[in-house]
Design a protein around this motif. Structure first.
Motif, mmCIF file in Angstrom:
data_model
loop_
_atom_site.group_PDB
_atom_site.id
_atom_site.type_symbol
_atom_site.label_atom_id
_atom_site.label_comp_id
_atom_site.label_asym_id
_atom_site.label_seq_id
_atom_site.Cartn_x
_atom_site.Cartn_y
_atom_site.Cartn_z
ATOM 1 N N VAL A 140 5.188 1.197 -72.674
ATOM 2 C CA VAL A 140 5.973 2.412 -72.514
ATOM 3 C C VAL A 140 5.641 3.006 -71.152
ATOM 4 O O VAL A 140 4.485 3.203 -70.808
ATOM 5 C CB VAL A 140 5.656 3.431 -73.629
ATOM 6 C CG1 VAL A 140 6.422 4.706 -73.406
ATOM 7 C CG2 VAL A 140 5.949 2.830 -74.983
ATOM 8 N N GLN A 141 6.688 3.282 -70.393
ATOM 9 C CA GLN A 141 6.498 3.909 -69.095
ATOM 10 C C GLN A 141 7.002 5.340 -69.205
ATOM 11 O O GLN A 141 8.171 5.576 -69.522
ATOM 12 C CB GLN A 141 7.259 3.150 -68.016
ATOM 13 C CG GLN A 141 7.089 3.750 -66.647
ATOM 14 C CD GLN A 141 7.858 2.966 -65.593
ATOM 15 O OE1 GLN A 141 8.506 1.965 -65.901
ATOM 16 N NE2 GLN A 141 7.795 3.413 -64.370
ATOM 17 N N GLU A 142 6.120 6.274 -68.953
ATOM 18 C CA GLU A 142 6.497 7.679 -69.039
ATOM 19 C C GLU A 142 6.864 8.187 -67.653
ATOM 20 O O GLU A 142 6.146 7.983 -66.693
ATOM 21 C CB GLU A 142 5.345 8.508 -69.594
ATOM 22 C CG GLU A 142 5.016 8.198 -71.028
ATOM 23 C CD GLU A 142 3.938 9.106 -71.565
ATOM 24 O OE1 GLU A 142 3.668 10.154 -70.948
ATOM 25 O OE2 GLU A 142 3.363 8.752 -72.598
ATOM 26 N N THR A 143 7.990 8.840 -67.572
ATOM 27 C CA THR A 143 8.387 9.469 -66.321
ATOM 28 C C THR A 143 8.667 10.936 -66.618
ATOM 29 O O THR A 143 9.213 11.281 -67.665
ATOM 30 C CB THR A 143 9.654 8.815 -65.742
ATOM 31 O OG1 THR A 143 10.690 8.873 -66.704
ATOM 32 C CG2 THR A 143 9.393 7.358 -65.376
#
Length: 72
Positions: A60-63
């Protein structure tokens, strides 16, 4: 790669167990064949477990959006 190595170990073990009668000093070729077969099965099982574990994991990539940049 792991599954291929396991299959190779099993094939070599079966050849030593059934096809060859070689006198290797201090080692029985039958026992060596069985050891290679068991090792090949373990390598295949380990490769399948690791592949299944790799498939289940997600990244999961959080931005974060902080809005537009301030005006100069």
């Amino acid at each position: 790669m792991g599954i291929g190595l396991g299959v190779l170990l099993i094939v070599v073990g079966l050849i030593l167990l059934f096809a060859l009668n070689v006198n290797i000093p201090y080692v029985s070729d039958d026992v060596l064949g069985i050891i290679l077969i068991v090792g090949g099965v373990l390598v295949i099982v380990l490769a399948l477990v690791l592949n299944a574990q790799r498939r289940r994991s997600t990244h999961v990539q959080e931005t974060h959006y902080d809005g537009p940049p301030p005006a100069a």
